[in-house]
Write a protein that holds these residues in place. Structure first.
Motif, PDB file in Angstrom:
ATOM      1  N   HIS A  70     -24.467  13.914  51.953  1.00  0.00           N
ATOM      2  CA  HIS A  70     -23.383  13.162  51.303  1.00  0.00           C
ATOM      3  C   HIS A  70     -22.770  13.986  50.174  1.00  0.00           C
ATOM      4  O   HIS A  70     -23.478  14.661  49.424  1.00  0.00           O
ATOM      5  N   LEU A  71     -21.462  13.909  50.073  1.00  0.00           N
ATOM      6  CA  LEU A  71     -20.764  14.559  48.971  1.00  0.00           C
ATOM      7  C   LEU A  71     -19.557  13.727  48.565  1.00  0.00           C
ATOM      8  O   LEU A  71     -19.095  12.874  49.329  1.00  0.00           O
ATOM      9  N   CYS A  72     -19.069  13.968  47.381  1.00  0.00           N
ATOM     10  CA  CYS A  72     -17.792  13.388  46.957  1.00  0.00           C
ATOM     11  C   CYS A  72     -16.837  14.557  46.812  1.00  0.00           C
ATOM     12  O   CYS A  72     -17.029  15.413  45.945  1.00  0.00           O
ATOM     13  N   SER A  73     -15.819  14.610  47.665  1.00  0.00           N
ATOM     14  CA  SER A  73     -14.974  15.801  47.717  1.00  0.00           C
ATOM     15  C   SER A  73     -13.896  15.812  46.635  1.00  0.00           C
ATOM     16  O   SER A  73     -13.221  16.823  46.449  1.00  0.00           O
ATOM     17  N   ASN A  74     -13.746  14.710  45.918  1.00  0.00           N
ATOM     18  CA  ASN A  74     -12.896  14.739  44.715  1.00  0.00           C
ATOM     19  C   ASN A  74     -13.477  13.761  43.698  1.00  0.00           C
ATOM     20  O   ASN A  74     -13.446  12.545  43.915  1.00  0.00           O
ATOM     21  N   GLU A  75     -14.002  14.309  42.639  1.00  0.00           N
ATOM     22  CA  GLU A  75     -14.592  13.486  41.580  1.00  0.00           C
ATOM     23  C   GLU A  75     -13.476  13.046  40.633  1.00  0.00           C
ATOM     24  O   GLU A  75     -12.947  13.830  39.845  1.00  0.00           O
ATOM     25  N   THR A  76     -13.160  11.772  40.730  1.00  0.00           N
ATOM     26  CA  THR A  76     -11.988  11.192  40.077  1.00  0.00           C
ATOM     27  C   THR A  76     -12.051  11.253  38.545  1.00  0.00           C
ATOM     28  O   THR A  76     -11.025  11.361  37.882  1.00  0.00           O
TER      29      THR A  76
ATOM     30  N   GLY B  97      -8.331   8.915  29.217  1.00  0.00           N
ATOM     31  CA  GLY B  97      -9.448   9.384  30.049  1.00  0.00           C
ATOM     32  C   GLY B  97     -10.463   8.285  30.287  1.00  0.00           C
ATOM     33  O   GLY B  97     -10.465   7.261  29.601  1.00  0.00           O
ATOM     34  N   HIS B  98     -11.345   8.508  31.244  1.00  0.00           N
ATOM     35  CA  HIS B  98     -12.407   7.539  31.519  1.00  0.00           C
ATOM     36  C   HIS B  98     -13.300   7.407  30.295  1.00  0.00           C
ATOM     37  O   HIS B  98     -13.556   8.388  29.598  1.00  0.00           O
TER      38      HIS B  98
ATOM     39  N   ARG C 194      -6.530  11.618  30.954  1.00  0.00           N
ATOM     40  CA  ARG C 194      -6.580  11.962  32.377  1.00  0.00           C
ATOM     41  C   ARG C 194      -5.260  11.564  32.993  1.00  0.00           C
ATOM     42  O   ARG C 194      -4.854  10.402  32.910  1.00  0.00           O
ATOM     43  N   ALA C 195      -4.604  12.539  33.612  1.00  0.00           N
ATOM     44  CA  ALA C 195      -3.372  12.245  34.345  1.00  0.00           C
ATOM     45  C   ALA C 195      -3.703  12.254  35.828  1.00  0.00           C
ATOM     46  O   ALA C 195      -4.064  13.291  36.383  1.00  0.00           O
TER      47      ALA C 195
END
Ligand SMILES: *Cc1c(COP(=O)(O)O)cnc(C)c1O
Length: 360
Positions: free
Chosen positions: A145-151, A325-326, A333-334
């Motif tokens: 498992h991976l997350c291909s874009n970490e938001t 940002g988070h 964060r844009a």
């Protein structure tokens, strides 16, 4: 009223044309005398909406015939559990931890069996994606498992060819699916909550290779069994009809834009402009390794965090919203998803320039 420049990470900006079409069709969809929200999910009208959404998504992503497309509920967060419930089958699984989302997925999967961390970039603040050679892989893993874009941290994986072959890859693509062409056949399963780059909240997309179905753990609720959902065309119970309709309008919009290759060119340009200006200035900073910088989520800090509040307030006065940002990382964060036009990014950059002139 003028619409604002919306940099929200999600629920996020939608294409103006899509909102206009939905507005035109709201009271009376295609002359049927009712809105999409009011029609039976078993009726022929909604049937055509669901079929078109799936067909257009298949066209956009080039989804091979041996993959099933599911429109589910519970968001990407439910997939953190639903994936191990369906695919673990008593075996173990490997997880690459590259940020807040993949870490959550890893933690949730621990409830369902033996899962291992193949790599973690937490020690260096989640600013990169590990090299293929740095992954500690279990040869018996049911999936990787991976997350291909970490938001949240803005870390994206661009080169899927560096990932191992043989083991089914499961990817959380919630925040960058449809931002560029991908080779679906490299993955066993792809999932994505809609509210970032697909449509409104309420529907979660799952694309799964057929041979992985049918291994669901005993005791799993029927609703969470991918095989049943595939057989029932995502209609075991009432699906999120309006969210699916909106996603379908976005798919048609993407096709009109020239598809994902054309979207990728625009996305490359938007991200290039913004990162170049951040790097040029000594006032703004992005910590992510350049090769892993997300084209969708661009986090940045101001030199002096005491200026954050006035940055956000002045941005608001310039029609630039949801830029904070988070909460776990602070700063700004844009999020510049498909639906954020180039001139929105330009407006943000103009504002950032002016703010730096004033305070730098
Ligand atoms: C937003 C997000 C999630 C969580 O999505 P929900 O739909 O709120 O469950 C999971 N993974 C990634 C990468 C996200 O961006």
């Amino acid at each position: 009223m003028e619409r604002i420049h919306n940099f929200s990470a999600g629920p996020a900006v939608l294409p103006r044309e899509v909102l206009e079409q939905a507005s035109d069709e709201l009271m009376n969809w295609h002359g049927c005398g009712m809105s999409v929200m009011e029609m039976s999910h078993r009726g022929k009208e909604f049937g055509t909406i669901l079929e078109a959404a799936e067909a257009d998504l298949r066209t956009l992503l080039g989804i091979p015939a041996n993959y099933r497309v599911l429109f589910l509920q519970g968001g990407a967060t439910l997939q953190f559990a639903q994936v191990p419930m369906n695919l673990l089958a008593g075996d173990s699984a490997d997880y690459i931890v590259t940020g807040d989302w993949s870490k959550k997925a890893y933690k949730e999967a621990q409830r369902f069996g033996a899962v291992h961390q193949a790599a973690s970039t937490e020690a260096d603040g989640f600013t990169s994606f590990p090299a293929g050679s740095d992954l500690k892989l279990n040869p018996d893993a049911a999936y990787l498992h991976l997350c291909s874009n970490e938001t949240i941290r803005g870390v994206e994986l661009f080169d899927f060819s560096a990932l191992p072959k043989g083991v089914p890859l499961v990817a959380d693509m919630s925040s960058h699916i449809l931002s560029r062409p991908i080779d679906v056949s490299r993955f066993g399963l792809i999932y994505a909550g809609a509210q970032k780059n697909i449509g409104p909240a309420g529907v979660c997309l799952v694309v799964v290779r057929e041979d992985l179905l049918g291994k669901v753990a005993a005791g799993t609720p029927t609703l969470l069994d991918y095989a049943v959902q595939a057989e029932q065309h995502s209609m075991l119970n009432t699906p999120p009809t309006f969210a699916i309709y909106m996603a379908g309008l976005v798919f048609k919009w993407l096709i009109r834009q020239g598809g994902l290759a054309a979207m990728e060119q625009v996305n490359i340009e938007k991200a290039r402009m913004l990162y170049a200006m951040i790097d040029r200035s000594g006032f703004y900073h992005n910590p992510v390794q350049p090769a892993c910088r997300s084209r969708m989520n661009v986090p940045f800090t101001l030199r002096d965090p005491k200026l954050d509040e006035s940055f956000i307030e002045q941005a608001r006065q310039h029609g630039i919203l949801q830029i904070k940002g988070h909460k776990s990382v602070g700063g700004m964060r844009a999020s510049i998803y498909n639906a954020m036009p180039l001139d929105g990014v330009q407006a943000l950059m103009d504002f950032m320039d002016a703010f730096e002139q004033q305070h730098g």
